[in-house]
Design an enzyme around this catalytic site. Sequence first.
Site, mmCIF file in Angstrom:
data_model
loop_
_atom_site.group_PDB
_atom_site.id
_atom_site.type_symbol
_atom_site.label_atom_id
_atom_site.label_comp_id
_atom_site.label_asym_id
_atom_site.label_seq_id
_atom_site.Cartn_x
_atom_site.Cartn_y
_atom_site.Cartn_z
ATOM 1 C CD GLU A 25 -7.241 -2.721 -11.897
ATOM 2 O OE1 GLU A 25 -8.322 -3.008 -11.375
ATOM 3 O OE2 GLU A 25 -6.584 -3.513 -12.594
ATOM 4 C CG LEU A 36 -2.020 -14.665 -5.556
ATOM 5 C CD1 LEU A 36 -2.016 -16.165 -5.835
ATOM 6 C CD2 LEU A 36 -0.779 -14.285 -4.749
ATOM 7 C CB SER A 37 -1.602 -9.218 -9.682
ATOM 8 O OG SER A 37 -1.290 -8.261 -8.742
ATOM 9 C CB SER A 38 -6.407 -12.622 -11.350
ATOM 10 O OG SER A 38 -7.300 -11.959 -10.492
ATOM 11 C CB SER A 39 -7.392 -7.359 -12.379
ATOM 12 O OG SER A 39 -6.784 -6.889 -11.221
ATOM 13 C CG HIS A 82 -2.166 -0.865 0.963
ATOM 14 N ND1 HIS A 82 -3.235 -0.485 0.189
ATOM 15 C CD2 HIS A 82 -2.438 -2.128 1.381
ATOM 16 C CE1 HIS A 82 -4.132 -1.471 0.144
ATOM 17 N NE2 HIS A 82 -3.663 -2.482 0.854
ATOM 18 C CB ILE A 83 4.081 2.373 0.110
ATOM 19 C CG1 ILE A 83 5.026 1.251 -0.314
ATOM 20 C CG2 ILE A 83 3.741 2.256 1.582
ATOM 21 C CD1 ILE A 83 6.379 1.332 0.413
ATOM 22 C CG ASP A 84 1.271 0.600 -5.533
ATOM 23 O OD1 ASP A 84 0.496 0.917 -4.599
ATOM 24 O OD2 ASP A 84 0.933 -0.148 -6.470
ATOM 25 C CG ASP A 122 -0.818 -5.234 -8.411
ATOM 26 O OD1 ASP A 122 0.091 -5.198 -7.560
ATOM 27 O OD2 ASP A 122 -2.025 -5.180 -8.117
HETATM 28 C C1 GLA Z 1 -3.308 -3.856 -5.089
HETATM 29 C C2 GLA Z 1 -3.018 -2.705 -6.054
HETATM 30 C C3 GLA Z 1 -1.547 -2.302 -6.015
HETATM 31 C C4 GLA Z 1 -1.060 -2.076 -4.594
HETATM 32 C C5 GLA Z 1 -1.482 -3.224 -3.678
HETATM 33 C C6 GLA Z 1 -1.183 -2.945 -2.238
HETATM 34 O O1 GLA Z 1 -2.675 -5.013 -5.504
HETATM 35 O O2 GLA Z 1 -3.375 -3.059 -7.375
HETATM 36 O O3 GLA Z 1 -1.341 -1.162 -6.826
HETATM 37 O O4 GLA Z 1 -1.522 -0.846 -4.101
HETATM 38 O O5 GLA Z 1 -2.869 -3.511 -3.785
HETATM 39 O O6 GLA Z 1 0.186 -2.814 -2.045
#
Ligand code: GLA
Length: 388
Positions: A157, A122-125, A32-34, A169
């Site tokens: 997104e 796990l970033s499916s999107s 949660h810092i990007d 992601d």
């Molecule tokens: C999701 C978001 C990312 C990032 C994380 C938390 O995966 O898509 O951009 O903010 O949450 O680190």
Amino acid sequence: MNAMINEFSSRFGQIPEHIFFCPGRVNLIGEHIDYNGGKVMPCAISLGTYLAVAKNKDRLIRFQSLNFSEKAELRLQEGYTKTGKEWFNYPLGMINELIQDGNTISGLDMLFHGDLPIGTGLSSSASIEVLTGFALNQIFKLKISNNDIALMGKKTENEFIGLNSGIMDQFAVALGGKNKAILLDCDTLEYEYLPFETGDYILAIINSNKQRKLADSKYNERFAECGKALKALKKELSVTHLCDIDLKTFEDHRHLINDPVLDKRALHVISENFRVGEAKIALKANDLTTFGKLMYASHQSLKDWYEVSGKELDAIVEFCKTYDDCIGARMTGAGFGGCAIALVKKNKFEDFSLKITEYYNERIGYKPEIFASEIGDGVKELKQELSN
Ligand code: GLA
């Protein structure tokens, strides 16, 4: 791959011209810092999304998936808007971005298949977005860099889907590398690869199987809270992002934030950014023990200060702390359910899996899913010109 080719042929009446793969990701640390201009440390994993694709002469974009029954068939046009909550909004959003940027494409038959658990952090999107952008870039020779494809994914997104996510992601799945963590500065987009050699340990992924209800609205709420904390600090500090502030400067100025909730959010962000710096030093020194402690500290901060964990993810990390052959664990991704990661001794993985399942089931009432992850490559083409 053969199953996908056969399925594609029977659905579309032609052979796919290309097959592409895009991974999912785990984030080792820097959560949660990007979107606060911080540094993050994700890796691409071996699970991900596959796309079989061929051009058609019908001026139609056809989306089908082996994971979902919903399909779509859309006329080629100058732009698209989101339709409902269907899965194909992600590739459609990317196609919209490409068209808006002035690229010309033809009709396409597209069949997707993912082996990544969907909606588990796990970033499916990001995987399906970057996959679509990369595929169209190759097919139509658009000469777009992987960096720019990642940025298009973020724009999709943010603007098409409506989630204020950062760049982590999409960047991780576009630029990941085998056994490498990416240390990405989300402000400048400068990055370096760090060796992620885990020796006697493996990186276990533990899916809490907790549905991430309300995750999107809570995510946007955290995004807004960080904006408010930054605004308060800017009364005296000349900074662009929360992560431009170091811990000492924050201590000296935190009285400017008059809201205890915003204070906690800022504390997480600023301390997490500091931990990423420490984690980089630990990885470079091959000091997994220190790295593991930083993982635990990151989780604690996400639990207490950022409040994006939950009893399921906390139970997983609590168990890990009691297990001698686990040296670090934390939630990964947005949180509110989804997955945790843990560094576990290779030869204890089976025992760990059995015991954590028992522990979790007793407390939560259902079982988690545990797998060992390989750190793999970013998006790539698997096979070209299958029809020749
Ligand atoms: C999701 C978001 C990312 C990032 C994380 C938390 O995966 O898509 O951009 O903010 O949450 O680190």
